[in-house]
Each structure stands twice: as C-alpha cells, then as structure tokens.
Design a protein around this motif. Sequence first.
Motif, PDB file in Angstrom:
ATOM      1  N   SER A 122     -22.697  14.600 -93.561  1.00 31.93           N
ATOM      2  CA  SER A 122     -21.793  14.495 -94.504  1.00 31.93           C
ATOM      3  C   SER A 122     -22.124  13.489 -95.521  1.00 31.93           C
ATOM      4  O   SER A 122     -21.672  13.653 -96.601  1.00 31.93           O
ATOM      5  CB  SER A 122     -20.418  13.867 -93.528  1.00 31.93           C
ATOM      6  N   LEU A 123     -22.497  12.063 -95.079  1.00 34.57           N
ATOM      7  CA  LEU A 123     -22.947  11.134 -96.169  1.00 34.57           C
ATOM      8  C   LEU A 123     -24.024  11.855 -97.102  1.00 34.57           C
ATOM      9  O   LEU A 123     -23.852  11.673 -98.412  1.00 34.57           O
ATOM     10  CB  LEU A 123     -23.517   9.994 -95.606  1.00 34.57           C
ATOM     11  N   ALA A 124     -25.233  12.604 -96.600  1.00 36.18           N
ATOM     12  CA  ALA A 124     -25.940  13.096 -97.346  1.00 36.18           C
ATOM     13  C   ALA A 124     -25.568  14.103 -98.504  1.00 36.18           C
ATOM     14  O   ALA A 124     -25.736  13.985 -99.640  1.00 36.18           O
ATOM     15  CB  ALA A 124     -27.188  13.779 -96.545  1.00 36.18           C
ATOM     16  N   LEU A 125     -24.591  14.999 -98.111  1.00 36.79           N
ATOM     17  CA  LEU A 125     -23.793  16.131 -98.806  1.00 36.79           C
ATOM     18  C   LEU A 125     -23.013  15.269 -99.891  1.00 36.79           C
ATOM     19  O   LEU A 125     -23.095  15.642-101.101  1.00 36.79           O
ATOM     20  CB  LEU A 125     -23.007  16.925 -98.285  1.00 36.79           C
ATOM     21  N   PRO A 168     -29.444   5.572-103.349  1.00 39.78           N
ATOM     22  CA  PRO A 168     -29.573   4.543-102.191  1.00 39.78           C
ATOM     23  C   PRO A 168     -28.819   5.241-101.117  1.00 39.78           C
ATOM     24  O   PRO A 168     -28.939   5.055 -99.956  1.00 39.78           O
ATOM     25  CB  PRO A 168     -28.989   3.218-102.907  1.00 39.78           C
ATOM     26  N   LEU A 169     -27.559   5.850-101.290  1.00 38.72           N
ATOM     27  CA  LEU A 169     -26.581   6.106-100.319  1.00 38.72           C
ATOM     28  C   LEU A 169     -27.360   7.429 -99.585  1.00 38.72           C
ATOM     29  O   LEU A 169     -27.030   7.401 -98.588  1.00 38.72           O
ATOM     30  CB  LEU A 169     -25.265   6.525-101.025  1.00 38.72           C
ATOM     31  N   LEU A 170     -27.921   8.244-100.589  1.00 38.95           N
ATOM     32  CA  LEU A 170     -28.517   9.329 -99.838  1.00 38.95           C
ATOM     33  C   LEU A 170     -29.844   8.793 -98.872  1.00 38.95           C
ATOM     34  O   LEU A 170     -30.003   9.206 -97.955  1.00 38.95           O
ATOM     35  CB  LEU A 170     -29.366  10.386-100.952  1.00 38.95           C
ATOM     36  N   MET A 171     -30.325   7.970 -99.095  1.00 36.30           N
ATOM     37  CA  MET A 171     -31.642   7.024 -98.615  1.00 36.30           C
ATOM     38  C   MET A 171     -31.018   6.730 -97.305  1.00 36.30           C
ATOM     39  O   MET A 171     -31.540   6.474 -95.945  1.00 36.30           O
ATOM     40  CB  MET A 171     -32.310   6.070 -99.242  1.00 36.30           C
ATOM     41  N   LEU A 189     -30.721  -4.240 -93.425  1.00 29.07           N
ATOM     42  CA  LEU A 189     -30.894  -5.198 -94.392  1.00 29.07           C
ATOM     43  C   LEU A 189     -32.107  -4.916 -95.245  1.00 29.07           C
ATOM     44  O   LEU A 189     -32.069  -5.384 -96.606  1.00 29.07           O
ATOM     45  CB  LEU A 189     -31.515  -6.543 -93.703  1.00 29.07           C
ATOM     46  N   HIS A 190     -33.034  -4.418 -94.824  1.00 30.36           N
ATOM     47  CA  HIS A 190     -34.264  -3.652 -95.744  1.00 30.36           C
ATOM     48  C   HIS A 190     -33.634  -2.785 -96.739  1.00 30.36           C
ATOM     49  O   HIS A 190     -33.919  -2.877 -97.755  1.00 30.36           O
ATOM     50  CB  HIS A 190     -35.350  -3.107 -94.873  1.00 30.36           C
ATOM     51  N   TRP A 191     -32.700  -1.657 -96.139  1.00 28.65           N
ATOM     52  CA  TRP A 191     -32.251  -0.914 -97.162  1.00 28.65           C
ATOM     53  C   TRP A 191     -31.557  -1.599 -98.300  1.00 28.65           C
ATOM     54  O   TRP A 191     -31.441  -1.383 -99.260  1.00 28.65           O
ATOM     55  CB  TRP A 191     -31.143   0.219 -96.348  1.00 28.65           C
ATOM     56  N   PHE A 192     -30.350  -2.572 -97.799  1.00 28.44           N
ATOM     57  CA  PHE A 192     -29.544  -2.966 -98.845  1.00 28.44           C
ATOM     58  C   PHE A 192     -30.571  -3.865 -99.821  1.00 28.44           C
ATOM     59  O   PHE A 192     -30.275  -3.955-101.073  1.00 28.44           O
ATOM     60  CB  PHE A 192     -28.606  -4.064 -98.172  1.00 28.44           C
TER      61      PHE A 192
END
Length: 438
Positions: A122-125, A168-171, A189-192
């Motif tokens: 859902s987040l990816a879409l 970034p949200l898709l990642m 933490l790495h993602w942010f």
Amino acid sequence: MNYLAWTAGVGGLLLLMSLSFGWINRTPIPIFGIYLLVGVLCGPWGLDLLHLDITAHSTLVSHITEFAIATSLFITGLKIRVPLRASIWKIGFRLAVPAMILTVGGLMLIAHFFAGLSWPISLALAAIIAPTDPVLASLIAVNDSRDDDTLRLSLSSEAGLNDGTALPLLMLALLWHNAEGGVSGTELLHWFSIDVIWALFAGIGIGYGLGRIVGLISTHWRHIQGEDAPSDFIALALICLSYSIALAVDSSGFLAAFAAGVGLRSAEIKVQRRNPTDEEEDDNPPAEMMINPHLRHAIQERSPLKAVGLVIGDALSFGDTIERLMAAAIVIVLGVTLALHWDPSALILAFILFCIVRPLAVYISTIGSSYSRQQRLLFGWLGIRGIGSLNYIAYAYMHGMQGNEADTMTNYALTIITASVLIHGITVTPLLNFWNRR
C-alpha cells in the motif's frame, strides 16, 4: 511489420502530429492522450502489432524513463528564472513535502483498508502514484524563462522537488516489504539519514554547484575564444554528470538534474547582472531572448551576455526536443502495455486520489499561505501522473517487489496513470484559461 515499415510508421506519426498540432490544441483531447491511443491501437487491444510489458523489461524501462525524467527536470529548472528567496520555492516545498506526505499517507490507508493490500505494498502504491510528473506536467509547467505565472511556477517547482519525498518513501516500502523479521531501528536510521537527509541535500548541492560552475566556465571560455558553435552537448553533459555523480554518492539523481538546471540559470543571471543592458522596456531580460541562435555566425559584437545566451538557448532547444520525443515514445509504450494491466476497479482509487486525497492534502499544506482559495484548489487538481510513476514501478520490480500483490499494485498504478493522462490532460486547458481570465 519489418524494420522499414516501422520506420515509415514512426515518420508518418511524427509528421501527422507536427502538421496537426495547432488543430489538436483546439480540441479537448490532450497531445499525450493521442499518443496513448496510438499505443492502444498498436497493442493487443488494437491491431496487435506490439506486445510489451514494462514489468518484464523493468531494467530497460527504468533506464529509459530515468533519462527522460532527468532531462525534463533539468529543463524545468532552467526555465525557472526567479530568485531562490522567491515565494514559489516556498509553495513548491509545501507541495513537494508536507502535501506529498499527506497524499501518500491517505492513499496508503485507502489501499490497505479498501483495496486489501498489505501495508508495504500500500505504501509502495501510494508513493508511486502520488507525485506530480515532471515530464507530462509540461502541459502545466512554465513555458519559458519569462513566464511569471505563479500557478505554473509553483507546480513546476513541485514537480522538480517531489522526487525528494516520493522516492525515499518508495524505498521505505521496499525495505519494509523485503524485511523478513520487520524493519530494525538501525535500518530505519540508515534510511532516514542516507536515503532522505543525505540524498536531499547532497543531490541539490551537487546539481546546483555543477550547473552554476559549468555555466560560468562555458560562458567565459566561449567569450574569450569568440566561439559560436552549438552548445547542445553542454546541456547533455550537465544532465549526465549531475545525475551520475549524485547516484554514485547515494544521493538523489533526479534532484541533482533539477538543481543543475537551476544552477545553470543562476549563472546566466549572474552574467546578466555583471553585463547590464540598456534596453528600457526590460531591465533584466533573459540572455537567450537577446540573441538569435539561428544567426549566431552573424553576431558582430561579442560579449559574455551573448555567450551565455547561446549556451542557455541551445540547452533549452536540445532539452525540449529530447523531452517531447522521449515522452511520446514512453506514453505509446504505456498504451501498448495497458492491455496486460488494465484494472477497472482502480478507477475508484483514481477518483479518490484526484478529487479527495490530493486536493485535501494540498489545501491543508497551503494553509496560511498568500495564495487564494481558487489557486489552492487548482494546485490540488493539477497534479498529473505519468512517466515518473512508470520509473518507480520499474524501480520497485528491480529491488525485489514481486508476487501477486505486486502485480495487483502495478495494475492499479498503470490504470490510475492512464486515467490521469486523459482526465487531467483534458481539463488542463480549460482550467488554465479560466485562471488566466481570473
């Protein structure tokens, strides 16, 4: 069909579209809608001449759409000739960050509870279909560097900046989807720190610095050498260098390409300020408006201002041509592959996105701004989806998003993109005409 037949077909299509462009502009059918219909006609739903699936060729689709998006972002940045302190950057930030986060959040909830998709899918879409596309948004973007329309400038700045939020949200969705035992605090933490903060600031810094430095150096060298040869390769070099260097250091290539265009424009502004003109009707005209690139060999008086005018003019001419060709080809491919991914149930999500989630998110994010209610409503409606979403789909497949739910997500996304190309394309001209009358 053989090679010669396809070559003739492409040539005939380009000739037909060129000769009928004025007539098409007077009809409610958008130019990209016609390319979409051409793709449908060539695909399984029509003459069955082509069989393409963007998910089966995700790597190729990713690379082609990357170049198209990077080129469009560079040209968009180059056309925005306003100071960095101007209000359009503030509204662009509001549309690209808080409005984007609210849009993605709302769509994720709807996709999960109403479409039955898992939270990561859902987040990816939501991340795939939320951003305004920089390529197809050329219908609503700034026309040229003299364009001071706040609506066009704000939407152009949004299209240039929203990859810093959506990607970034898709990642994050991919990280969530691929995590077997849940996402750890270290991974978050790495993602942010890397995929959000570093990618944002490093991408903008690399692109802007390259664009400004290359613009000043190329202007200086061309002036002292008296060089008037075409400068197309400077634009291509900036697009390739900014995008590749940014990706090499794990920052945002798309933001770098957009910032490179802004940086090259800032170099033109600096040269213009150092070499003011005596024209009374405009004390700060764009340099490319002061020269005729077709008569470059006939220019008698050499100056840094005319040198930078040739550089900017060639860059705009090159970018516009490449952008239109790439956009036409990719939208035709979308029409061909649509037969494999059409899902009518996604039209409900499209309606919710177009009419509720996006307008409401934009309206909330622009509270307290100096823009009128009509402007804020137009901001909310004029957010066309397109080639950027196709790139995100290919990116998701390349990074491990597989399975039945991923296929369902792709079907939803491609159907919504198609609906946006047609619905937003048809309504853009009447709404902009209304806005101009206002």
